[in-house]
Design an enzyme around this catalytic site. Structure first.
Site: not given
Ligand code: TGC
Ligand code: FAD
Length: 407
Positions: A186, A260-261, A266, A386, A388
């Protein structure tokens, strides 16, 4: 060019229908709020009515970011509401922050996104992890909208699993050399600074501030989105980008830095989604009382009432969830898993309500005369970014069972 833009804006403001939105508070939750909360919420609500509602359908239709809103967002304190005032933030509590996100997303998820990214994903990591010098260098300019920031975590092949990222830094004396790419970022095409997460030579995730314009840095726009159309999204590409060591966060290592961010952002989304849901409900309720079929308002039919009654029930549950989460967050006691539950529940709730509200509007529901289809399309992104919907479910599953389904 600017004159032309001003002319378009004037015309949009002149021809806009009055935004009649009113908040919905079935359980008198306002009684639980403090004066500071109500003032912050109402100020943003008024700003959205005046500045966002008249122009948002136009920008969404054109798939263009209404960049002129940045100044106003800064003026109402939407960038970093809970960052201390010393750094240009609002110095408010977590509930005020949540309510502000609710009102922005009532206008449009993309507008809330602009505030979430700037405040929670750019200012917050700098505030929490950067040196004092970096804080003073960047935070005031981000707070007043002079700088736009973006947050680079997701990669083309690592979305839900950011731990697998391949973007990396290599030591080169007084700097690191950054290589790799980020996807779905974004604001990246218009950002002045990017908070970027990359692996060091030990494989540890590090965070850094990279300035746009640094040789080797580019941020191409991603086109063709049917969702979040009034928000700009792009890539980040790093080809031997030289990042001075002073730009790298000194202490934080590992995924808990970016996560943490994400907790902070979220949390804001859990509140924001209520705004989108309330707007859809508000529009559907109003329409159901005005639109007549078979000789009476469609709101008089039991099936319409079922939809509306279920909507307000779900909105009320989501409000209570967000309020309780806010009280925990104010005490520093909101766990990441509790935040996941609220983000997942409230976004899904909002999407379901948008779909039901679209039905109540009949054919009109697919047009830009009403906000519901735009909210519905936006919420498809909010359900995914943030973390799924399913990833947050698995976080709750892990929390209650103690068993990790990811590994
Ligand atoms: P895992 O081994 O569980 O954790 C690694 C380390 O992180 C700590 N931790 C957290 N700390 C702070 N806040 C949280 N929410 C935390 N969750 C976990 C954990 O304690 C550990 O710490 P340490 O010190 O022991 O190392 O990590 P994992 O690799 O197994 O992953 C877990 C999982 C799947 C839950 C994580 O990878 C995840 O949340 N995946 C989703 C990815 C995601 O949310 N991406 C977002 C990208 S940014 C975005 O979408 C911006 S949109 C912007 C807009 O609004 O336009
Ligand atoms: P994938 O991870 O490939 O997931 C595809 C599908 O598989 C999903 O349904 C998912 O739930 C499922 N899946 C994956 N793993 C598992 C599992 N273990 N078990 C069951 N199902 C699973 N990211 C940033 O860093 N910064 C940003 O500013 C930002 N802005 C965004 C803005 C927009 C408009 C969009 C669409 C996305 C943005 N994102 C950003 C990225 C966003 O965080 C990712 O799209 C999101 O985390 C999912 O990753 P992916 O799209 O690669 O899907």
């Amino acid at each position: 060019m600017e004159n032309n833009q001003n002319g378009i804006l004037e015309e949009l403001h002149r021809s806009a229908r009055q935004d009649k939105f009113q908040g919905h508070d079935y359980y008198n939750i306002d009684e639980l709020l403090e004066t500071e909360h109500l003032l912050a919420r109402d100020a943003v609500r008024e700003w959205v009515k005046k500045e966002v509602s008249p122009i948002i359908e136009y920008y969404a239709e054109k798939a263009e970011y209404p960049r002129h809103l940045v100044k106003g967002l800064a003026e109402i304190g939407a960038f970093g509401p809970s960052i201390p005032a010393k750094y240009g933030g609002g110095g408010m509590d977590e509930i005020a922050y949540g309510l502000m996100m609710q009102e922005l997303e009532r206008g449009d998820s993309g507008v809330r996104s602009a505030a979430s990214v700037q405040g929670s994903l750019v200012m917050y990591p700098i505030y929490r992890y950067a040196t004092e010098e970096q804080k003073m260098k960047y935070l005031p300019k981000l707070a007043n909208g002079e700088f736009i920031g973006c947050f680079g975590l997701t990669e083309p092949d690592h979305g839900s699993n950011p731990a697998g990222m391949i973007t990396n830094i290599k030591d080169d004396g007084d700097a690191y050399i950054l290589n790799g790419s980020k996807m779905w970022i974004t604001n990246s095409p218009i950002a002045d600074v990017a908070v970027v997460w990359a692996k060091d030579e030990e494989g540890k995730i590090r965070g850094m501030v990279v300035e746009a314009g640094t040789p080797g840095f580019s941020a191409p726009e991603i086109h063709g989105k049917w969702s979040l159309r009034a928000s700009i999204t792009g890539e980040l590409v790093f080809e031997d980008v030289r990042v001075p060591k002073s730009q790298v966060f000194p202490e934080i290592r590992g995924l808990r830095g970016p996560l943490s961010c994400l907790s902070k952002a979220r949390y804001g989304i859990a509140w924001g989604a209520i705004g989108a849901a309330m707007d859809c409900y508000d529009s559907a309720l109003r329409y159901s009382l005005e639109r007549e079929q078979f000789g009476k308002p469609i709101g008089g039919f039991q099936l319409t009432q079922k939809k509306l009654a279920e909507m307000i029930t779900e909105i009320t549950k989501a409000q209570l969830l967000a309020w309780r989460l806010g009280t925990l967050a104010n005490k520093g006691k909101a766990s990441p898993a509790q935040i996941s539950m609220a983000k997942r529940n409230n976004v899904n709730m909002a999407l379901e309500i948008a779909r039901e509200a679209r039905q109540i509007h009949g054919g009109m529901g697919i047009t830009n005369e009403y906000p519901v289809m735009r909210h519905m399309m936006n919420l498809e992104t909010v359900l995914t970014y943030e973390g799924t919907h399913d990833i947050h479910l698995l976080i709750t599953g892990m929390d209650v069972t103690g068993l990790n389904a990811f590994k």
